[in-house]
Write a protein that holds these residues in place. Structure first.
Motif, PDB file in Angstrom:
ATOM      1  N   GLY A  15      -4.515  10.268 -11.116  1.00 55.58           N
ATOM      2  CA  GLY A  15      -3.120  10.418 -10.714  1.00 55.58           C
ATOM      3  C   GLY A  15      -2.973  10.458  -9.208  1.00 55.58           C
ATOM      4  N   VAL A  16      -1.731  10.289  -8.750  1.00 48.91           N
ATOM      5  CA  VAL A  16      -1.411  10.344  -7.324  1.00 48.91           C
ATOM      6  C   VAL A  16      -0.261  11.317  -7.124  1.00 48.91           C
ATOM      7  CG1 VAL A  16      -0.746   9.045  -5.274  1.00 48.91           C
ATOM      8  CG2 VAL A  16      -2.027   7.912  -7.094  1.00 48.91           C
ATOM      9  N   LEU A  17      -0.415  12.200  -6.159  1.00 45.29           N
ATOM     10  CA  LEU A  17       0.663  13.084  -5.739  1.00 45.29           C
ATOM     11  C   LEU A  17       1.038  12.688  -4.316  1.00 45.29           C
ATOM     12  CD1 LEU A  17       2.443  15.585  -6.336  1.00 45.29           C
ATOM     13  CD2 LEU A  17       0.633  16.980  -5.304  1.00 45.29           C
ATOM     14  N   ILE A  18       2.310  12.389  -4.097  1.00 44.67           N
ATOM     15  CA  ILE A  18       2.772  11.928  -2.785  1.00 44.67           C
ATOM     16  C   ILE A  18       3.522  13.050  -2.083  1.00 44.67           C
ATOM     17  CG2 ILE A  18       4.145  10.230  -1.542  1.00 44.67           C
ATOM     18  CD1 ILE A  18       3.865   8.360  -3.927  1.00 44.67           C
ATOM     19  N   PRO A  19       2.914  13.703  -1.086  1.00 44.40           N
ATOM     20  CA  PRO A  19       3.682  14.639  -0.258  1.00 44.40           C
ATOM     21  C   PRO A  19       4.614  13.827   0.646  1.00 44.40           C
ATOM     22  CG  PRO A  19       1.306  15.053  -0.132  1.00 44.40           C
ATOM     23  CD  PRO A  19       1.490  13.703  -0.735  1.00 44.40           C
ATOM     24  N   LEU A  20       5.869  14.196   0.676  1.00 40.04           N
ATOM     25  CA  LEU A  20       6.866  13.420   1.412  1.00 40.04           C
ATOM     26  C   LEU A  20       7.691  14.339   2.292  1.00 40.04           C
ATOM     27  CD1 LEU A  20       8.339  10.699   1.913  1.00 40.04           C
ATOM     28  CD2 LEU A  20       9.845  11.302   0.022  1.00 40.04           C
ATOM     29  N   GLU A  21       7.548  14.180   3.589  1.00 37.18           N
ATOM     30  CA  GLU A  21       8.370  14.957   4.519  1.00 37.18           C
ATOM     31  C   GLU A  21       9.834  14.563   4.362  1.00 37.18           C
ATOM     32  OE1 GLU A  21       8.801  15.650   9.368  1.00 37.18           O
ATOM     33  OE2 GLU A  21       7.528  14.051   8.572  1.00 37.18           O
ATOM     34  N   CYS A  22      10.705  15.550   4.396  1.00 31.87           N
ATOM     35  CA  CYS A  22      12.141  15.293   4.253  1.00 31.87           C
ATOM     36  C   CYS A  22      12.701  14.771   5.571  1.00 31.87           C
ATOM     37  CB  CYS A  22      12.868  16.563   3.798  1.00 31.87           C
ATOM     38  SG  CYS A  22      12.467  17.044   2.123  1.00 31.87           S
ATOM     39  N   GLU A  23      12.312  13.557   5.892  1.00 31.43           N
ATOM     40  CA  GLU A  23      12.691  12.915   7.144  1.00 31.43           C
ATOM     41  C   GLU A  23      12.767  11.416   6.891  1.00 31.43           C
ATOM     42  OE1 GLU A  23      10.658  10.982   9.386  1.00 31.43           O
ATOM     43  OE2 GLU A  23      12.128  10.997  11.007  1.00 31.43           O
ATOM     44  N   PHE A  24      13.711  10.731   7.520  1.00 26.87           N
ATOM     45  CA  PHE A  24      14.036   9.349   7.183  1.00 26.87           C
ATOM     46  C   PHE A  24      12.844   8.404   7.296  1.00 26.87           C
ATOM     47  CE2 PHE A  24      15.496   5.111   8.608  1.00 26.87           C
ATOM     48  CZ  PHE A  24      16.102   4.705   7.434  1.00 26.87           C
ATOM     49  N   PHE A  25      12.063   8.492   8.376  1.00 31.11           N
ATOM     50  CA  PHE A  25      10.966   7.556   8.573  1.00 31.11           C
ATOM     51  C   PHE A  25       9.852   7.763   7.546  1.00 31.11           C
ATOM     52  CE2 PHE A  25      12.887   7.508  12.856  1.00 31.11           C
ATOM     53  CZ  PHE A  25      13.159   6.148  12.927  1.00 31.11           C
ATOM     54  N   ALA A  26       9.694   8.984   7.050  1.00 33.29           N
ATOM     55  CA  ALA A  26       8.719   9.220   5.983  1.00 33.29           C
ATOM     56  C   ALA A  26       9.180   8.565   4.694  1.00 33.29           C
ATOM     57  CB  ALA A  26       8.528  10.726   5.781  1.00 33.29           C
ATOM     58  N   LEU A  27      10.483   8.584   4.464  1.00 30.94           N
ATOM     59  CA  LEU A  27      11.042   7.990   3.244  1.00 30.94           C
ATOM     60  C   LEU A  27      10.831   6.490   3.206  1.00 30.94           C
ATOM     61  CD1 LEU A  27      12.790   8.194   0.673  1.00 30.94           C
ATOM     62  CD2 LEU A  27      14.811   8.103   2.148  1.00 30.94           C
TER      63      LEU A  27
ATOM     64  N   PHE B 232      10.953  20.797   4.189  1.00 39.13           N
ATOM     65  CA  PHE B 232      12.397  20.784   3.935  1.00 39.13           C
ATOM     66  C   PHE B 232      13.071  21.908   4.706  1.00 39.13           C
ATOM     67  CE2 PHE B 232      16.016  22.297   1.329  1.00 39.13           C
ATOM     68  CZ  PHE B 232      16.800  21.147   1.368  1.00 39.13           C
ATOM     69  N   ASP B 233      14.169  21.574   5.346  1.00 38.95           N
ATOM     70  CA  ASP B 233      14.952  22.565   6.090  1.00 38.95           C
ATOM     71  C   ASP B 233      16.385  22.502   5.565  1.00 38.95           C
ATOM     72  OD1 ASP B 233      16.277  24.209   7.840  1.00 38.95           O
ATOM     73  OD2 ASP B 233      15.328  23.398   9.646  1.00 38.95           O
ATOM     74  N   SER B 234      16.759  23.464   4.745  1.00 35.03           N
ATOM     75  CA  SER B 234      18.071  23.450   4.102  1.00 35.03           C
ATOM     76  C   SER B 234      19.218  23.586   5.104  1.00 35.03           C
ATOM     77  CB  SER B 234      18.161  24.573   3.062  1.00 35.03           C
ATOM     78  OG  SER B 234      18.002  25.837   3.683  1.00 35.03           O
ATOM     79  N   ARG B 235      18.899  23.979   6.342  1.00 34.23           N
ATOM     80  CA  ARG B 235      19.951  24.167   7.351  1.00 34.23           C
ATOM     81  C   ARG B 235      20.423  22.837   7.932  1.00 34.23           C
ATOM     82  NH1 ARG B 235      16.542  27.955  11.192  1.00 34.23           N
ATOM     83  NH2 ARG B 235      15.156  26.191  10.753  1.00 34.23           N
ATOM     84  N   THR B 236      19.627  21.778   7.765  1.00 33.87           N
ATOM     85  CA  THR B 236      19.983  20.501   8.376  1.00 33.87           C
ATOM     86  C   THR B 236      20.511  19.531   7.328  1.00 33.87           C
ATOM     87  OG1 THR B 236      17.797  19.473   8.113  1.00 33.87           O
ATOM     88  CG2 THR B 236      18.151  20.838  10.067  1.00 33.87           C
ATOM     89  N   LEU B 237      21.577  18.841   7.692  1.00 29.68           N
ATOM     90  CA  LEU B 237      22.153  17.830   6.819  1.00 29.68           C
ATOM     91  C   LEU B 237      21.151  16.717   6.557  1.00 29.68           C
ATOM     92  CD1 LEU B 237      24.599  16.628   5.322  1.00 29.68           C
ATOM     93  CD2 LEU B 237      25.301  15.598   7.505  1.00 29.68           C
TER      94      LEU B 237
ATOM     95  N   ARG C  76      18.695  17.536   3.764  1.00 31.07           N
ATOM     96  CA  ARG C  76      19.369  17.536   2.467  1.00 31.07           C
ATOM     97  C   ARG C  76      19.683  16.111   2.005  1.00 31.07           C
ATOM     98  NH1 ARG C  76      22.430  21.598   5.105  1.00 31.07           N
ATOM     99  NH2 ARG C  76      24.352  20.332   4.974  1.00 31.07           N
ATOM    100  N   GLU C  77      20.079  15.252   2.946  1.00 29.62           N
ATOM    101  CA  GLU C  77      20.401  13.874   2.578  1.00 29.62           C
ATOM    102  C   GLU C  77      19.146  13.102   2.166  1.00 29.62           C
ATOM    103  OE1 GLU C  77      22.498  12.397   5.989  1.00 29.62           O
ATOM    104  OE2 GLU C  77      24.459  12.736   5.035  1.00 29.62           O
ATOM    105  N   VAL C  78      18.054  13.306   2.886  1.00 30.95           N
ATOM    106  CA  VAL C  78      16.796  12.626   2.537  1.00 30.95           C
ATOM    107  C   VAL C  78      16.334  13.064   1.157  1.00 30.95           C
ATOM    108  CG1 VAL C  78      14.339  12.427   3.087  1.00 30.95           C
ATOM    109  CG2 VAL C  78      16.039  12.202   4.903  1.00 30.95           C
ATOM    110  N   LEU C  79      16.386  14.366   0.873  1.00 33.92           N
ATOM    111  CA  LEU C  79      15.973  14.854  -0.437  1.00 33.92           C
ATOM    112  C   LEU C  79      16.851  14.256  -1.536  1.00 33.92           C
ATOM    113  CD1 LEU C  79      14.163  16.641  -2.150  1.00 33.92           C
ATOM    114  CD2 LEU C  79      15.697  18.562  -1.668  1.00 33.92           C
ATOM    115  N   GLU C  80      18.148  14.171  -1.278  1.00 34.80           N
ATOM    116  CA  GLU C  80      19.046  13.583  -2.262  1.00 34.80           C
ATOM    117  C   GLU C  80      18.707  12.123  -2.528  1.00 34.80           C
ATOM    118  OE1 GLU C  80      23.820  12.772  -3.047  1.00 34.80           O
ATOM    119  OE2 GLU C  80      23.161  13.876  -1.279  1.00 34.80           O
TER     120      GLU C  80
END
Length: 295
Positions: A182-194, A225-230, A233-237
């Motif tokens: 299996g593969v687990l992908i850690p993904l920073e909640c930031e646009f360039f990581a996405l 993830f930083d819930s204080r920043t829009l 939250r948008e990247v996670l969504e």
């Protein structure tokens, strides 16, 4: 506009159903039962070609959390920077490393395994020598399967093997994917990581098609993830919209405790066991067990 990320939010049409940070119904993950025995291991690569997204931090703390639930865990440092080894406080010089195992079939993998300060968590370290491995492996027969042959010799002693991959999609990462279930992908909640996730998924599909038909995507773990920043939250969504249930419900927040724990050479689950980040990795371990990614 990102959806409101608040545990007090209710899903439309569902009475009193709390919503988790990923916008899906919040679930509880029970503490897993004790295993009746150990092995053979399920091998999981923690992979993302972008650096700085939390692969090593996740390998250390997820491994420690699984070990805390009675699973025997072997962590493989598969990055020439040796950050995993340093983060677990083990020596990397004048010892047998994963580089020696890749280049010499006569070296016993058991000779490279080192104990860590965490009960049930062992490691095969790496150092800068591993950077030369790709050059040496170019002319090897079945070079993509060398790591799989190495791990086959020790997998019976563990319940899970976690491979901390380097931030690239070169031959070492392909070796890790070929060896993995299996593969687990850690993904920073930031646009360039996405942006790079689609390329990584494409690489996994190619490995499945050509080298390892059994490999599965165990999940995408949102990190930093930083819930204080829009933006977070948008990247996670967007990640949840694109990958659905492949995204773990557990989300790892950003905190200065991670570098503090790394300097101490121990997982955050031991450095600050009551911290929210330590509890998040314990929840991630329970979630992966419940998903069947780990026994």
């Amino acid at each position: 506009m990102a959806r409101k990320q608040d545990d007090r939010t209710r899903l439309p049409g569902l009475d009193e159903v709390p919503v988790g940070v990923t916008g899906r119904p919040k679930r509880d993950f029970d503490e897993p039962p004790v295993l009746p025995g150990h092995g053979p291991a399920r091998i999981i690569s923690l992979c993302n070609q972008k650096g700085g997204v939390g692969k090593t931090t996740t390998t250390i703390n997820l491994g420690a959390a699984l070990a805390g639930y009675g699973r025997r865990v072997l962590a493989i440092d598969f990055d020439p920077q040796g950050a995993l080894s340093a983060g677990l406080g083990v020596p990397t010089h004048d010892v047998t490393t994963i580089y020696d195992l890749l280049l010499s079939g006569s070296v016993n993998p058991s000779d490279a395994i080192q104990k860590t300060s965490v009960h049930n968590l062992d490691i095969i370290p790496a150092n800068i020598d591993l950077s030369a491995a790709e050059v040496h492996l170019v002319n090897e027969v079945a070079r993509e399967q060398i790591l799989a042959r190495v791990l086959r010799k020790v997998s019976g002693d563990y319940d899970v093997i976690l491979i901390d991959c380097q931030p690239s999609l070169g031959i070492l990462t392909v070796n890790a994917l070929t060896a993995s279930h299996g593969v687990l992908i850690p993904l920073e909640c930031e646009f360039f990581a996405l942006r790079g996730v689609a390329l990584l998924i494409e690489t996994i599909d190619k490995v499945r098609d050509r080298l390892n038909p059994a490999i599965e995507l165990d999940g995408i773990l949102a990190t930093m993830f930083d819930s204080r920043t829009l933006h977070s939250r948008e990247v996670l969504e967007r990640v949840v919209d694109a990958f659905g249930d492949s995204v773990l419900e557990t989300v790892i927040g950003r905190t200065v405790k991670f570098p503090d724990a790394s300097v101490a050479g121990i997982p955050i689950t031991e450095f600050a066991p009551e911290h929210a980040a330590a509890k998040a990795y314990k929840q991630a371990a329970r979630e992966l067990i419940q998903r069947g990614a780990v026994a």
